[in-house]
Design an enzyme around this catalytic site. Sequence first.
Site, mmCIF file in Angstrom:
data_model
loop_
_atom_site.group_PDB
_atom_site.id
_atom_site.type_symbol
_atom_site.label_atom_id
_atom_site.label_comp_id
_atom_site.label_asym_id
_atom_site.label_seq_id
_atom_site.Cartn_x
_atom_site.Cartn_y
_atom_site.Cartn_z
ATOM 1 N N PHE A 242 0.856 -1.188 0.000
ATOM 2 C CA PHE A 242 0.000 0.000 0.000
ATOM 3 C C PHE A 242 0.896 1.245 0.000
ATOM 4 O O PHE A 242 1.799 1.366 0.824
ATOM 5 C CB PHE A 242 -0.884 -0.059 1.249
ATOM 6 C CG PHE A 242 -1.943 1.011 1.356
ATOM 7 C CD1 PHE A 242 -2.281 1.829 0.292
ATOM 8 C CD2 PHE A 242 -2.629 1.191 2.554
ATOM 9 C CE1 PHE A 242 -3.263 2.803 0.408
ATOM 10 C CE2 PHE A 242 -3.614 2.161 2.679
ATOM 11 C CZ PHE A 242 -3.928 2.973 1.611
ATOM 12 N N CYS A 243 0.650 2.160 -0.932
ATOM 13 C CA CYS A 243 1.322 3.461 -0.988
ATOM 14 C C CYS A 243 2.844 3.287 -1.016
ATOM 15 O O CYS A 243 3.375 2.525 -1.813
ATOM 16 C CB CYS A 243 0.830 4.335 0.155
ATOM 17 S SG CYS A 243 1.227 6.093 -0.033
ATOM 18 N N ILE A 244 3.577 3.971 -0.131
ATOM 19 C CA ILE A 244 5.038 3.879 -0.164
ATOM 20 C C ILE A 244 5.521 2.463 0.147
ATOM 21 O O ILE A 244 6.624 2.072 -0.248
ATOM 22 C CB ILE A 244 5.674 4.905 0.811
ATOM 23 C CG1 ILE A 244 7.181 5.046 0.546
ATOM 24 C CG2 ILE A 244 5.411 4.537 2.250
ATOM 25 C CD1 ILE A 244 7.852 6.122 1.385
ATOM 26 N N GLY A 246 4.430 -0.032 -1.332
ATOM 27 C CA GLY A 246 4.560 -0.623 -2.663
ATOM 28 C C GLY A 246 5.879 -0.280 -3.317
ATOM 29 O O GLY A 246 6.452 -1.092 -4.058
ATOM 30 N N MET A 270 -1.309 -1.254 -4.218
ATOM 31 C CA MET A 270 -2.532 -0.501 -3.907
ATOM 32 C C MET A 270 -2.178 0.976 -3.728
ATOM 33 O O MET A 270 -1.454 1.345 -2.812
ATOM 34 C CB MET A 270 -3.174 -1.077 -2.635
ATOM 35 C CG MET A 270 -4.503 -0.457 -2.257
ATOM 36 S SD MET A 270 -5.384 -1.416 -1.009
ATOM 37 C CE MET A 270 -4.478 -1.016 0.476
#
Length: 508
Positions: A242-244, A246, A270
Amino acid sequence: HMQLWMSFIGAKDAVPVVVSEKNDRRFNAPEWEQPLFDYLRQNYQLTSNWLMKMVDNANSDEVAREKAVFFTRQFVDAISPANFAFTNPEVLKLALETKGESLTEGMKKLAEDLQRGTITMTDETQFEVGRNLAITPGQVVFENELFQLIQYTPTTAKVHSVPLLVVPPCVNKYYIMDLQPQNSMIGYIVSQGFTTFLISWKSVTPEISKLEWDDYIERGVLVAADVVRKIRKVEKMNVLSFCIGGEIVATTLPVMRARGLDWFESVTLMTVMLDHSDPGDIKHFIDPNLVRTREALIGQGGVVSGKELARVFSALRANDLIWNYVVNNYLKGKTPAPFDLLFWNNDPANLALPMHTFFLRNMYLENNLTKPDSFSLCGVPIDLTQIDLPTYIFAAREDHIVPWKAAFQTTKIVRGPVRFVLGASGHIAGAINPVAANKRNYWVNEDVSLDAERWYETAESRPGSWWQDWTAWLAPKSGKLVAAPKMHGNAAFKPIEPAPGRYVKESA
C-alpha cells in the site's frame, strides 16, 4: 464588481454575478443569502476567480506557472470570508445564540491544538488503538528494531496454503487497513481464507534515525518474508503493498532476483506510484534546495516528523482538511464528529532522514524508478522492467497523493501479467471500501496496453467494492485449501504479544 455593487445598493435588480460551485460547502448555509453576506461571498469569489485566471495565464514556463497556481489557490482558500468570525454569518449567529460561549470554547480548542501542534479532526476520545481500532485477532511473531510481524488468527476452518504478506506504508500507521470490524480490510482478507501476515513499521526515534532505504529492504521486507516462509513452511507467498510500502516492495524485487530468491507468487500495488513524472500537486512541496540541505546531513541521521508530512498532505486539500476544521473547531467551538479514518490521519509515524531524503531525490526529483540501473540498493542495480510477476494494480480516481494516471503508468513498467483496477473516491476512501457497505464502484478493463484516457473510456463500471475483484484474482494464486493453523508462529518464532503490538501504539 460594479454590477455586484449596484445590485447590493439597490440601483439594479439583484442578479448573482457569480454562483458557488455545487461541491463548495463553505457557503451552503442559508445565512449566506442575507444581502451583506451574499455580497461578501460574491465579491470574494469574483476576485479569487479573476486572480486564479490571471496567474493561470501568466507568461512563464510550465513549472513556474503550475507552482504559482497551486500556491495562489492556497492563498485564495485561506482568505475566504468563511474563515473569519466577523465575515461568517453562521459564526455570528451561533455566537449570539450562545452569548459568546461558542467563541470562548473555540479559543480553548485553538489553544489546545497549538500545544499539540496539529488540528483536531475528530473526537479522539472515542477511539483507541487496540480497543476499538486494529482489533483483528492475531499475535506478533517476530520483531526487530524496524518492524513487528503480525500473524492474524484464521476465522475459517480451511485456508489457502500460500500465505499473504501485507506491506503497509511506513509514513502512516498500518491500522488504516484494520480500522473497526465493519471496515477492516485485514478482517475481510482473513475472512476469505487467506493466512495473513502484516508488517507493522516502527515510528522512527533518534536511536534508529540513520535508517536508509536499503534497511527497509534488507531488514524489513526480506526478513519478514523469510519469517513467513519458515513459519508456514512454504517456498512462496503473495504480497499486498500500500502506498510507499509498494515502492519498498517494488525495489525489493530486483534485489531478490539478483540473489536468486524466488519467494513471491504475485504482487499487489494498492495506490502506488512508481512513475513520478506527473505526481500531482505534492510536487510543489518538494524543493531541490531542501533535499540538498538534508543530503548534507544524511551521515548524522535525523528524524522527519510525521506531523510535518501530515501537514503537507492536508494542504493538498486545504478546504476539506484545514479550513473546514478551523471554522468548525475554533470559530464555532464545536467538537468534530467521531470518525475513525480521521483519527488515523492524525496519528502519523516519523521517518528517518536518510531514508526519506533518498526517497525524495530518487523517486520525486529524478524519477529513477523508470530508469533501469540508474541507482543501486543493497548492492544491486534497480531495474523494475525485469519484474515479471503477476501484478494487481489498484488506483483511486480522485486520489490527490497518487494520481490514478500516474499509478496506471506502472502497467508500462512491469512486464508480467497485469490487472489494473480503478476505484471511485480518493487515496483512502477509495482503497478502504468495505464489501458489506456496498458503496461506490470500480472500473475494470483487461486491455492495459491502452493509454490511461482510452483505458478509462472503454472500461466497465461495476458496483460495490474492488476488494471482491482482488480476492477473486488472488485466490487462484494462493494454492489449495488446507486446515487452518491452530497456533501462531512456531518453535523458532513464538508469539511475543497480541496484535496490534507495541509499535503501532507509539506516538510520533
